[in-house]
Enzyme design. Structure first.
Site, PDB file in Angstrom:
ATOM      1  N   ASP A 156       0.842  -1.192   0.000  1.00  0.00           N
ATOM      2  CA  ASP A 156       0.000   0.000   0.000  1.00  0.00           C
ATOM      3  C   ASP A 156       0.888   1.257   0.000  1.00  0.00           C
ATOM      4  OD1 ASP A 156      -2.421   1.460   0.325  1.00  0.00           O
ATOM      5  OD2 ASP A 156      -2.140   1.520   2.507  1.00  0.00           O
ATOM      6  N   HIS A 157       0.627   2.184  -0.910  1.00  0.00           N
ATOM      7  CA  HIS A 157       1.399   3.433  -1.004  1.00  0.00           C
ATOM      8  C   HIS A 157       2.901   3.197  -1.097  1.00  0.00           C
ATOM      9  CE1 HIS A 157      -1.912   6.263  -0.509  1.00  0.00           C
ATOM     10  NE2 HIS A 157      -2.410   5.429   0.397  1.00  0.00           N
TER      11      HIS A 157
ATOM     12  N   HIS B  52      -7.471  10.014   4.041  1.00  0.00           N
ATOM     13  CA  HIS B  52      -7.097   8.996   5.031  1.00  0.00           C
ATOM     14  C   HIS B  52      -7.470   9.489   6.432  1.00  0.00           C
ATOM     15  CE1 HIS B  52      -4.207   8.165   1.658  1.00  0.00           C
ATOM     16  NE2 HIS B  52      -4.708   6.960   1.851  1.00  0.00           N
TER      17      HIS B  52
ATOM     18  N   SER C 244     -12.196   4.554   5.792  1.00  0.00           N
ATOM     19  CA  SER C 244     -12.710   4.694   7.169  1.00  0.00           C
ATOM     20  C   SER C 244     -13.617   5.904   7.289  1.00  0.00           C
ATOM     21  CB  SER C 244     -11.548   4.854   8.163  1.00  0.00           C
ATOM     22  OG  SER C 244     -10.838   3.648   8.261  1.00  0.00           O
TER      23      SER C 244
ATOM     24  N   THR D 118      -7.714   3.129   9.297  1.00  0.00           N
ATOM     25  CA  THR D 118      -7.901   3.831  10.579  1.00  0.00           C
ATOM     26  C   THR D 118      -8.895   3.122  11.507  1.00  0.00           C
ATOM     27  OG1 THR D 118      -7.504   5.893   9.420  1.00  0.00           O
ATOM     28  CG2 THR D 118      -8.433   6.082  11.615  1.00  0.00           C
TER      29      THR D 118
END
Ligand code: 13P
Length: 277
Positions: free
Chosen positions: A78-79, A176, A207, A229
């Protein structure tokens, strides 16, 4: 099934595949059990920080062991931003790579994404690119978190045509972390892109987004939704509450079980949202 087939299946069924972040294998195992009980599939994801904490060797061995036991999970970076980590993830058998070139110039983002696509395609690794900037961070927000920059549909179209990514992360109203204001998704950005090219989309910052907005995103072609989150809050609160009630219990298995039970509940809820029933 390979991740790329997951995207087509999800699109056809008007559903999304959830991607859940984990920082420790107890959480990955919890996610795997829940997704199996739900007869669904998901991505288990680590960002670079979460990966470095656990080490890539342990993450790959752990998730491959889960896959071997039949758990329907795929491993996602991720990222990914650091080339060295991305190269290792490709070599060590990650199923999906998200290259986050959002802090680069548009031309550099295209250039580097294209290089990673060329490596991933022959290995059947799904490659996710990113256009625009999805702000915030998967923490209890503070003032210093980065601002979002909405995706420009024309840039997104050129980016997909030039890089041939499998799936595209767009910035269209989510961030995020948990936002103070309700997040209203600008799915018209996705509609603009879809008028010209066929590309499945990713919703980051899942989230806190209300079910009706999640549904709107899936209807607009989102096939992967990232959640972090809310899982972190559940894990933290589960552990905190257990320790406050059981001050003399120092047995890690008891403490982790309490934390993971809370995570399981969040995972169940998010799977239901992604199933879009
Ligand atoms: P949240 O922390 O808002 O759930 O977002 C997670 C995410 O998008 C990871 O890439």
């Amino acid at each position: 099934m390979k991740p790329k087939e997951l995207w087509s299946m999800a699109k056809k069924n008007k559903q999304a595949i959830p991607s859940f972040n984990f920082s420790s294998l107890d959480v990955a195992l919890t996610i795997s059990r829940i997704v199996q009980n739900s007869s669904y599939q998901c991505l288990v994801s680590t960002s670079e920080r979460e990966l470095n904490f656990q080490t890539i060797e342990i993450v790959v061995a752990g998730i491959k062991a889960l896959q071997k036991q039949g758990y329907p999970v795929f491993l996602n970076l991720d990222h990914g931003k650091i080339m060295d980590t991305i190269q290792k993830a490709i070599q060590m058998g990650f199923d999906c790579i998200h290259f986050d070139g959002s802090s680069l110039s548009f031309e550099d983002n295209i250039h580097i994404t294209k290089q990673i696509v060329e490596q991933c395609k022959p290995l059947n690794i799904s490659i996710e690119g990113e256009i625009g900037k999805i702000g915030g961070s998967s923490t209890l927000q503070d003032e210093s978190t980065p601002e979002s920059i909405l995706t420009d549909p024309n840039e997104a179209i050129r980016f997909v045509k030039e890089t041939s990514v499998d799936i595209l992360a767009c910035s269209f109203g989510s961030g995020h972390g948990l936002s103070k204001e309700p997040e209203i998704l600008k799915t018209e950005i996705l509609d603009e892109i879809s008028k010209q090219i066929e590309i499945p989309f990713v919703l980051h910052g899942g989230s806190g987004i209300v079910p009706s907005e999640i549904k709107k995103a899936i209807d607009a072609g989102v096939v992967k939704i990232n959640f972090n989150t809310e899982l972190r809050i559940a894990w933290h609160d589960g552990m905190r509450d257990y320790c406050q009630l059981n001050t003399q219990d120092i047995v890690p298995v008891n403490i982790l079980t309490a934390a993971d039970e809370r995570v399981a509940k969040v995972v169940e809820d998010k799977i239901m949202l992604c199933l879009n029933r």
